[in-house]
Design an enzyme around this catalytic site. Sequence first.
Site, PDB file in Angstrom:
ATOM      1  N   LYS A   1      65.938 -45.425  -5.890  1.00 12.67           N
ATOM      2  CA  LYS A   1      65.886 -46.107  -7.201  1.00 12.67           C
ATOM      3  C   LYS A   1      67.135 -46.927  -7.452  1.00 12.67           C
ATOM      4  CE  LYS A   1      64.004 -43.478 -10.515  1.00 12.67           C
ATOM      5  NZ  LYS A   1      63.779 -42.271 -11.354  1.00 12.67           N
TER       6      LYS A   1
ATOM      7  N   LYS B   1      69.945 -46.139  -8.302  1.00 12.60           N
ATOM      8  CA  LYS B   1      70.603 -45.706  -9.547  1.00 12.60           C
ATOM      9  C   LYS B   1      71.731 -44.750  -9.197  1.00 12.60           C
ATOM     10  CE  LYS B   1      66.939 -45.889 -13.065  1.00 12.60           C
ATOM     11  NZ  LYS B   1      66.285 -45.127 -14.156  1.00 12.60           N
TER      12      LYS B   1
HETATM   13  N1  C2G Z   1      61.994 -44.490 -21.741  1.00 13.93           N
HETATM   14  C1  C2G Z   1      61.502 -44.869 -22.990  1.00 13.93           C
HETATM   15  N2  C2G Z   1      62.251 -45.656 -23.785  1.00 13.93           N
HETATM   16  C2  C2G Z   1      63.488 -46.071 -23.387  1.00 13.93           C
HETATM   17  C3  C2G Z   1      64.002 -45.669 -22.137  1.00 13.93           C
HETATM   18  C4  C2G Z   1      63.229 -44.868 -21.318  1.00 13.93           C
HETATM   19  O1  C2G Z   1      60.370 -44.502 -23.360  1.00 13.93           O
HETATM   20  N3  C2G Z   1      64.213 -46.865 -24.223  1.00 13.93           N
HETATM   21  C5  C2G Z   1      61.140 -43.645 -20.892  1.00 13.93           C
HETATM   22  C6  C2G Z   1      60.790 -44.322 -19.568  1.00 13.93           C
HETATM   23  O2  C2G Z   1      59.686 -45.208 -19.748  1.00 13.93           O
HETATM   24  C7  C2G Z   1      60.430 -43.113 -18.704  1.00 13.93           C
HETATM   25  C8  C2G Z   1      61.365 -42.021 -19.242  1.00 13.93           C
HETATM   26  O3  C2G Z   1      61.829 -42.470 -20.536  1.00 13.93           O
HETATM   27  O4  C2G Z   1      59.071 -42.723 -18.937  1.00 13.93           O
HETATM   28  C9  C2G Z   1      62.563 -41.792 -18.344  1.00 13.93           C
HETATM   29  O5  C2G Z   1      63.229 -43.031 -18.172  1.00 13.93           O
HETATM   30  P1  C2G Z   1      64.151 -43.217 -16.854  1.00 13.93           P
HETATM   31  O6  C2G Z   1      65.094 -42.093 -16.740  1.00 13.93           O
HETATM   32  O7  C2G Z   1      64.630 -44.633 -16.832  1.00 13.93           O
HETATM   33  O8  C2G Z   1      63.049 -43.014 -15.708  1.00 13.93           O
HETATM   34  P2  C2G Z   1      62.638 -44.023 -14.550  1.00 13.93           P
HETATM   35  O9  C2G Z   1      63.837 -44.514 -13.829  1.00 13.93           O
HETATM   36  O10 C2G Z   1      61.680 -44.969 -15.127  1.00 13.93           O
HETATM   37  O11 C2G Z   1      61.937 -42.992 -13.507  1.00 13.93           O
HETATM   38  O12 C2G Z   1      58.648 -41.589 -10.436  1.00 13.93           O
HETATM   39  C10 C2G Z   1      58.900 -42.163 -11.708  1.00 13.93           C
HETATM   40  C11 C2G Z   1      60.370 -42.398 -11.922  1.00 13.93           C
HETATM   41  O13 C2G Z   1      61.114 -41.234 -11.649  1.00 13.93           O
HETATM   42  C12 C2G Z   1      60.597 -42.869 -13.349  1.00 13.93           C
END
Ligand code: C2G
Length: 131
Positions: free
Chosen positions: A45, A47
């Site tokens: 990712k 990250k």
């Molecule tokens: N999220 C949200 N609103 C935000 C930020 C994040 O609703 N302002 C939601 C994202 O859409 C996700 C969850 O919070 O459903 C976690 O966000 P992240 O940690 O950024 O996850 P991500 O990198 O999208 O990882 O296999 C799937 C991945 O692991 C998803």
Amino acid sequence: MRRVITYGTFDLLHYGHINLLRRAKELGDYLIVVLSSDEFNLKEKNKKCYFTYEQRKMLLESIRFVDLVIPENNWEQKRTDVHEYYIDTFVMGDDWRGKFDFLEEEGVKVVYLPRTPEISTTQIKADLNVK
Ligand code: C2G
């Protein structure tokens, strides 16, 4: 018991994450969060997390909406996770809309919830001028 699952990195936990977890829990009785491991974040990712997996796990386990936190080690595990944990509903923010519809073939309801606008870990780091 209706079981819900969601996936993510949840670094620098913020109210957007909490909004997602609260709404996910409203869709069932038991919420499993599959938390991206440090290795998965780095390799797949791109990250680099501020908090380690253990720190992010402890934070999530402290949230009353969350019932279980398990590791996410690869993109492929979703198809088996939903059977291993007897999942009824898979939930993700709508930035992922359409990406996981294949899970419906496994008999799982797939729900994409609107993201919380204006907040993201990237934005927090930018505002704090952190690389
Ligand atoms: N999220 C949200 N609103 C935000 C930020 C994040 O609703 N302002 C939601 C994202 O859409 C996700 C969850 O919070 O459903 C976690 O966000 P992240 O940690 O950024 O996850 P991500 O990198 O999208 O990882 O296999 C799937 C991945 O692991 C998803």
